[in-house]
Write an enzyme that holds these catalytic residues in place. Structure first.
Site, PDB file in Angstrom:
ATOM      1  N   HIS A 134     -11.171   6.033  -7.948  1.00 32.24           N
ATOM      2  CA  HIS A 134     -12.849   6.251  -7.586  1.00 32.24           C
ATOM      3  C   HIS A 134     -13.007   6.448  -5.874  1.00 32.24           C
ATOM      4  O   HIS A 134     -12.370   6.073  -5.243  1.00 32.24           O
ATOM      5  CB  HIS A 134     -13.416   4.685  -8.084  1.00 32.24           C
ATOM      6  CG  HIS A 134     -13.160   4.626  -9.426  1.00 32.24           C
ATOM      7  ND1 HIS A 134     -12.024   3.504  -9.672  1.00 32.24           N
ATOM      8  CD2 HIS A 134     -13.309   5.193 -10.648  1.00 32.24           C
ATOM      9  CE1 HIS A 134     -11.936   3.357 -10.961  1.00 32.24           C
ATOM     10  NE2 HIS A 134     -12.664   4.417 -11.605  1.00 32.24           N
ATOM     11  N   CYS A 158     -11.798  -1.849  -8.435  1.00 34.31           N
ATOM     12  CA  CYS A 158     -10.570  -1.832  -8.040  1.00 34.31           C
ATOM     13  C   CYS A 158     -10.345  -1.047  -6.708  1.00 34.31           C
ATOM     14  O   CYS A 158      -9.116  -1.219  -6.265  1.00 34.31           O
ATOM     15  CB  CYS A 158      -9.791  -0.951  -9.201  1.00 34.31           C
ATOM     16  SG  CYS A 158     -10.540   0.599  -9.597  1.00 34.31           S
ATOM     17  N   CYS A 189     -16.742   0.298  -8.063  1.00 34.32           N
ATOM     18  CA  CYS A 189     -15.663  -0.198  -8.811  1.00 34.32           C
ATOM     19  C   CYS A 189     -15.022  -1.693  -8.276  1.00 34.32           C
ATOM     20  O   CYS A 189     -15.221  -1.863  -7.116  1.00 34.32           O
ATOM     21  CB  CYS A 189     -14.526   0.702  -9.087  1.00 34.32           C
ATOM     22  SG  CYS A 189     -13.587   1.216  -7.584  1.00 34.32           S
ATOM     23  N   ASN A 207      -5.587   2.842  -2.953  1.00 36.04           N
ATOM     24  CA  ASN A 207      -6.827   3.700  -3.218  1.00 36.04           C
ATOM     25  C   ASN A 207      -6.471   5.210  -3.152  1.00 36.04           C
ATOM     26  O   ASN A 207      -5.908   5.660  -2.085  1.00 36.04           O
ATOM     27  CB  ASN A 207      -7.757   3.308  -2.216  1.00 36.04           C
ATOM     28  CG  ASN A 207      -8.413   2.109  -2.231  1.00 36.04           C
ATOM     29  OD1 ASN A 207      -8.196   1.410  -3.101  1.00 36.04           O
ATOM     30  ND2 ASN A 207      -9.028   1.706  -1.172  1.00 36.04           N
ATOM     31  N   ASP A 215       0.735  -1.169   0.132  1.00 38.88           N
ATOM     32  CA  ASP A 215       0.026   0.042  -0.052  1.00 38.88           C
ATOM     33  C   ASP A 215       0.845   1.194   0.047  1.00 38.88           C
ATOM     34  O   ASP A 215       2.265   0.976   0.320  1.00 38.88           O
ATOM     35  CB  ASP A 215      -0.869  -0.023   1.257  1.00 38.88           C
ATOM     36  CG  ASP A 215      -1.706   1.183   1.215  1.00 38.88           C
ATOM     37  OD1 ASP A 215      -2.356   1.440   0.536  1.00 38.88           O
ATOM     38  OD2 ASP A 215      -2.061   1.659   2.400  1.00 38.88           O
ATOM     39  N   TYR A 268      -6.131  13.494   3.904  1.00 38.47           N
ATOM     40  CA  TYR A 268      -5.668  13.020   2.405  1.00 38.47           C
ATOM     41  C   TYR A 268      -4.339  13.678   2.237  1.00 38.47           C
ATOM     42  O   TYR A 268      -3.807  14.752   2.689  1.00 38.47           O
ATOM     43  CB  TYR A 268      -6.529  13.285   1.302  1.00 38.47           C
ATOM     44  CG  TYR A 268      -7.644  12.477   1.246  1.00 38.47           C
ATOM     45  CD1 TYR A 268      -7.989  11.292   0.790  1.00 38.47           C
ATOM     46  CD2 TYR A 268      -8.770  12.939   2.069  1.00 38.47           C
ATOM     47  CE1 TYR A 268      -8.933  10.498   0.735  1.00 38.47           C
ATOM     48  CE2 TYR A 268      -9.933  12.306   2.336  1.00 38.47           C
ATOM     49  CZ  TYR A 268     -10.243  11.119   1.647  1.00 38.47           C
ATOM     50  OH  TYR A 268     -11.155  10.174   1.884  1.00 38.47           O
ATOM     51  N   ASP A 284      -5.396  11.854   7.679  1.00 36.94           N
ATOM     52  CA  ASP A 284      -6.896  11.694   7.697  1.00 36.94           C
ATOM     53  C   ASP A 284      -7.421  12.554   6.855  1.00 36.94           C
ATOM     54  O   ASP A 284      -8.481  12.595   6.279  1.00 36.94           O
ATOM     55  CB  ASP A 284      -7.311  11.724   9.050  1.00 36.94           C
ATOM     56  CG  ASP A 284      -7.024  10.772  10.067  1.00 36.94           C
ATOM     57  OD1 ASP A 284      -6.936   9.854   9.423  1.00 36.94           O
ATOM     58  OD2 ASP A 284      -6.944  10.884  11.039  1.00 36.94           O
ATOM     59  N   ASP A 317      -0.052   5.181   1.107  1.00 37.94           N
ATOM     60  CA  ASP A 317      -0.191   6.057   2.184  1.00 37.94           C
ATOM     61  C   ASP A 317      -0.097   5.091   3.382  1.00 37.94           C
ATOM     62  O   ASP A 317      -1.010   4.385   3.643  1.00 37.94           O
ATOM     63  CB  ASP A 317      -1.509   6.770   2.109  1.00 37.94           C
ATOM     64  CG  ASP A 317      -1.391   7.728   0.835  1.00 37.94           C
ATOM     65  OD1 ASP A 317      -0.378   7.979   0.154  1.00 37.94           O
ATOM     66  OD2 ASP A 317      -2.536   8.196   0.239  1.00 37.94           O
TER      67      ASP A 317
END
Length: 182
Positions: free
Chosen positions: A92, A100, A98, A52, A8, A20, A18, A10
């Site tokens: 997304h 993904c 989605c 994500n 992953d 972003y 939190d 982040d």
């Protein structure tokens, strides 16, 4: 042993927020993470990133900004003597349904296609329950790091199917353990 490691982004490679990570100036590597990726590369592993990035769908940053952040990450890894062989991201939001967005395994399947390498049996290092769920769904070995949102995730795992997942302080600690035991 599968020579693919999926990470992953982040909370595993870079500091998470939190609110972003929305800009190049907000993207800061977690101490030791860049060097850990370089060490994995030098040990013969393929390294991929599955992330994500719903901030794109939410309008917090553009795909170009995301590419700029990823380029910074790639450049730092290359400067340290390593490489990231593939990056798969989901732009997304949760309401887009989605295939993904983790916990769905779509990003892992994208990585398989890009690298022509099966992910089954690969380690997937993440800091959220979504990461662990996507890993397991794709036949990967889920690994939790306490960096990023990992500590919060750890507190939720006790009564789940992931209670026995290996936990490491951060990507550097996972890498130390892996390279010591291969």
């Amino acid at each position: 042993m599968n020579k693919l490691i999926i990470l992953d982004r982040d909370g595993v490679i870079n500091q998470d927020s939190d609110d972003y990570v929305k800009s190049l100036d907000e993207w800061h590597p977690i101490p030791g993470s860049i060097e850990a990726i370089a060490r994995l590369t030098k040990a013969g592993f393929l390294v991929a990133v599955a992330t994500n990035q719903s901030g794109v769908a939410r309008g917090y940053f553009t795909e170009q900004t995301l590419h700029d952040m990823n380029k910074k990450m790639l450049d730092l890894v290359e400067e340290a003597g390593g490489s990231i062989d593939a990056i798969a991201y989901c732009p997304h939001g949760p309401e887009d349904h989605c295939d993904c967005r983790k916990p769905a395994p779509g990003l892992i399947y994208q990585i398989e296609e890009k690298l022509h390498h099966k992910a089954q049996g690969a380690f997937f290092v993440g800091d959220s329950l979504r990461d662990l769920e996507a890993a397991r769904e794709a036949g990967c070995y889920p690994i939790l790091v306490a960096s990023g949102k990992g500590q919060r995730t750890l507190e939720k795992l006790a009564d789940t199917a992931f209670a026995e997942v290996p936990v490491f302080d951060d990507l550097a600690a996972f890498t130390d353990n892996l390279l010591k035991n291969i």
